[in-house]
Design a protein around this motif. Structure first.
Motif, PDB file in Angstrom:
ATOM      1  N   LEU A 118       8.800  -5.802   7.114  1.00 45.68           N
ATOM      2  CA  LEU A 118       8.097  -7.011   6.660  1.00 45.68           C
ATOM      3  C   LEU A 118       6.586  -6.846   6.812  1.00 45.68           C
ATOM      4  CD1 LEU A 118      10.530  -9.644   8.178  1.00 45.68           C
ATOM      5  CD2 LEU A 118      10.191  -9.166   5.749  1.00 45.68           C
ATOM      6  N   LEU A 119       6.172  -6.250   7.921  1.00 46.85           N
ATOM      7  CA  LEU A 119       4.740  -6.021   8.130  1.00 46.85           C
ATOM      8  C   LEU A 119       4.160  -5.094   7.076  1.00 46.85           C
ATOM      9  CD1 LEU A 119       4.239  -5.747  11.996  1.00 46.85           C
ATOM     10  CD2 LEU A 119       3.149  -7.356  10.442  1.00 46.85           C
ATOM     11  N   GLU A 120       4.884  -4.055   6.722  1.00 55.80           N
ATOM     12  CA  GLU A 120       4.403  -3.137   5.685  1.00 55.80           C
ATOM     13  C   GLU A 120       4.258  -3.858   4.346  1.00 55.80           C
ATOM     14  OE1 GLU A 120       6.131   1.213   7.068  1.00 55.80           O
ATOM     15  OE2 GLU A 120       7.506  -0.191   6.075  1.00 55.80           O
ATOM     16  N   MET A 121       5.182  -4.776   4.059  1.00 55.53           N
ATOM     17  CA  MET A 121       5.102  -5.502   2.795  1.00 55.53           C
ATOM     18  C   MET A 121       3.852  -6.367   2.702  1.00 55.53           C
ATOM     19  SD  MET A 121       8.889  -6.460   1.502  1.00 55.53           S
ATOM     20  CE  MET A 121       9.841  -6.646   2.988  1.00 55.53           C
ATOM     21  N   VAL A 122       3.338  -6.789   3.846  1.00 52.45           N
ATOM     22  CA  VAL A 122       2.089  -7.559   3.858  1.00 52.45           C
ATOM     23  C   VAL A 122       0.896  -6.605   3.855  1.00 52.45           C
ATOM     24  CG1 VAL A 122       0.661  -9.173   5.171  1.00 52.45           C
ATOM     25  CG2 VAL A 122       3.129  -9.549   5.003  1.00 52.45           C
ATOM     26  N   LYS A 123       0.908  -5.657   4.762  1.00 63.42           N
ATOM     27  CA  LYS A 123      -0.239  -4.750   4.907  1.00 63.42           C
ATOM     28  C   LYS A 123      -0.436  -3.828   3.701  1.00 63.42           C
ATOM     29  CE  LYS A 123      -1.269  -5.622   9.358  1.00 63.42           C
ATOM     30  NZ  LYS A 123      -2.558  -5.854   9.920  1.00 63.42           N
ATOM     31  N   LEU A 124       0.656  -3.416   3.076  1.00 62.61           N
ATOM     32  CA  LEU A 124       0.604  -2.513   1.920  1.00 62.61           C
ATOM     33  C   LEU A 124       1.026  -3.259   0.648  1.00 62.61           C
ATOM     34  CD1 LEU A 124       2.386   0.540   3.622  1.00 62.61           C
ATOM     35  CD2 LEU A 124      -0.079   0.130   3.410  1.00 62.61           C
ATOM     36  N   PHE A 125       0.694  -4.526   0.598  1.00 61.77           N
ATOM     37  CA  PHE A 125       1.147  -5.419  -0.462  1.00 61.77           C
ATOM     38  C   PHE A 125       0.941  -4.862  -1.866  1.00 61.77           C
ATOM     39  CE2 PHE A 125      -0.361  -8.802  -3.402  1.00 61.77           C
ATOM     40  CZ  PHE A 125       0.884  -9.292  -3.758  1.00 61.77           C
ATOM     41  N   GLU A 126      -0.260  -4.462  -2.198  1.00 62.05           N
ATOM     42  CA  GLU A 126      -0.565  -4.017  -3.568  1.00 62.05           C
ATOM     43  C   GLU A 126       0.308  -2.823  -3.965  1.00 62.05           C
ATOM     44  OE1 GLU A 126      -2.361  -5.504  -5.822  1.00 62.05           O
ATOM     45  OE2 GLU A 126      -3.180  -7.049  -4.512  1.00 62.05           O
ATOM     46  N   ARG A 127       0.425  -1.861  -3.074  1.00 59.74           N
ATOM     47  CA  ARG A 127       1.198  -0.651  -3.375  1.00 59.74           C
ATOM     48  C   ARG A 127       2.693  -0.954  -3.524  1.00 59.74           C
ATOM     49  NH1 ARG A 127       1.130   3.783   0.968  1.00 59.74           N
ATOM     50  NH2 ARG A 127       3.308   3.372   1.276  1.00 59.74           N
ATOM     51  N   ILE A 128       3.231  -1.750  -2.595  1.00 62.52           N
ATOM     52  CA  ILE A 128       4.664  -2.054  -2.633  1.00 62.52           C
ATOM     53  C   ILE A 128       4.983  -2.982  -3.806  1.00 62.52           C
ATOM     54  CG2 ILE A 128       6.570  -3.125  -1.365  1.00 62.52           C
ATOM     55  CD1 ILE A 128       5.209  -2.049   1.219  1.00 62.52           C
ATOM     56  N   LYS A 129       4.094  -3.911  -4.099  1.00 64.08           N
ATOM     57  CA  LYS A 129       4.307  -4.790  -5.257  1.00 64.08           C
ATOM     58  C   LYS A 129       4.338  -3.971  -6.539  1.00 64.08           C
ATOM     59  CE  LYS A 129       2.384  -8.634  -7.825  1.00 64.08           C
ATOM     60  NZ  LYS A 129       1.211  -9.464  -8.065  1.00 64.08           N
ATOM     61  N   ALA A 130       3.436  -3.006  -6.688  1.00 61.78           N
ATOM     62  CA  ALA A 130       3.419  -2.157  -7.882  1.00 61.78           C
ATOM     63  C   ALA A 130       4.727  -1.377  -8.012  1.00 61.78           C
ATOM     64  CB  ALA A 130       2.226  -1.208  -7.838  1.00 61.78           C
ATOM     65  N   LEU A 131       5.217  -0.865  -6.896  1.00 61.07           N
ATOM     66  CA  LEU A 131       6.491  -0.140  -6.895  1.00 61.07           C
ATOM     67  C   LEU A 131       7.633  -1.072  -7.318  1.00 61.07           C
ATOM     68  CD1 LEU A 131       8.087   2.471  -6.091  1.00 61.07           C
ATOM     69  CD2 LEU A 131       8.310   1.422  -3.833  1.00 61.07           C
TER      70      LEU A 131
END
Length: 178
Positions: A118-131
């Protein structure tokens, strides 16, 4: 004798307390920096998946804590740019939580965000959202409506899955109350 402090462990505890402290009180469960969607209890997942103000506040608590923006009550005092960031991440997380609920119902297959914390989804939001925008959830072949779904265009398939949300919420609620 001097006490040696592990700086990394200390920082991790600070982030966990700031980020998950409100959730520990709200849900009475344990969360850590390695908590992912698949680690959420059924009750917590349902609460977070159900649309509404309580859901939004809980997600704002988490997001604002992770970004060190303060508590959810300070949302309206944030700069407009930061408010937009919180809202974008909120909408993204809400989608991912709902996809996890549908995955547990075996309505959809795996999706990219389930391998992140969950923390990665917030901290790396742009990258994970693009994926996640590249690799959308797919209806499980075992779902009764798969034949109809498979005839749709990619964009219509996404709409098809999103339209299943109300039924998924009702079905999941019944499933977790058993």
């Amino acid at each position: 004798m001097a006490k040696i402090v592990n700086l990394h462990a200390y920082r991790t505890k600070v982030v966990e307390k700031r980020t998950f402290g409100p959730w520990r009180k709200r849900f009475g469960e344990s969360f850590s920096q390695i908590t992912g969607l698949t680690d959420l209890s059924s009750q917590t997942l349902y609460f977070l998946a159900y649309p509404g103000e309580k859901n939004a506040v809980a997600l704002y608590e988490f997001i604002m804590g992770a970004l060190d923006f303060g508590t959810a009550t300070k949302f309206y005092y944030l700069e407009k740019r930061n408010q937009m960031v919180v809202m974008e991440i909120h909408l993204f997380l809400a989608d991912q939580i709902r996809f996890e609920m549908m995955r547990r119902l075996e309505w959809i297959d795996n999706f990219p965000s389930m391998r992140y914390t969950l923390l990665e989804m917030v901290k790396l939001f742009e990258r994970i959202k693009a994926l996640c925008n590249t690799y959308k959830p797919k209806l499980a072949k075992s779902h009764p409506d798969f034949a109809s779904y498979s005839k749709l265009t990619s964009a219509d398939q996404e709409v098809f899955i999103r339209r299943m949300l109300p039924e998924a919420l009702d079905t999941y609620k019944v499933q977790i109350e058993l």
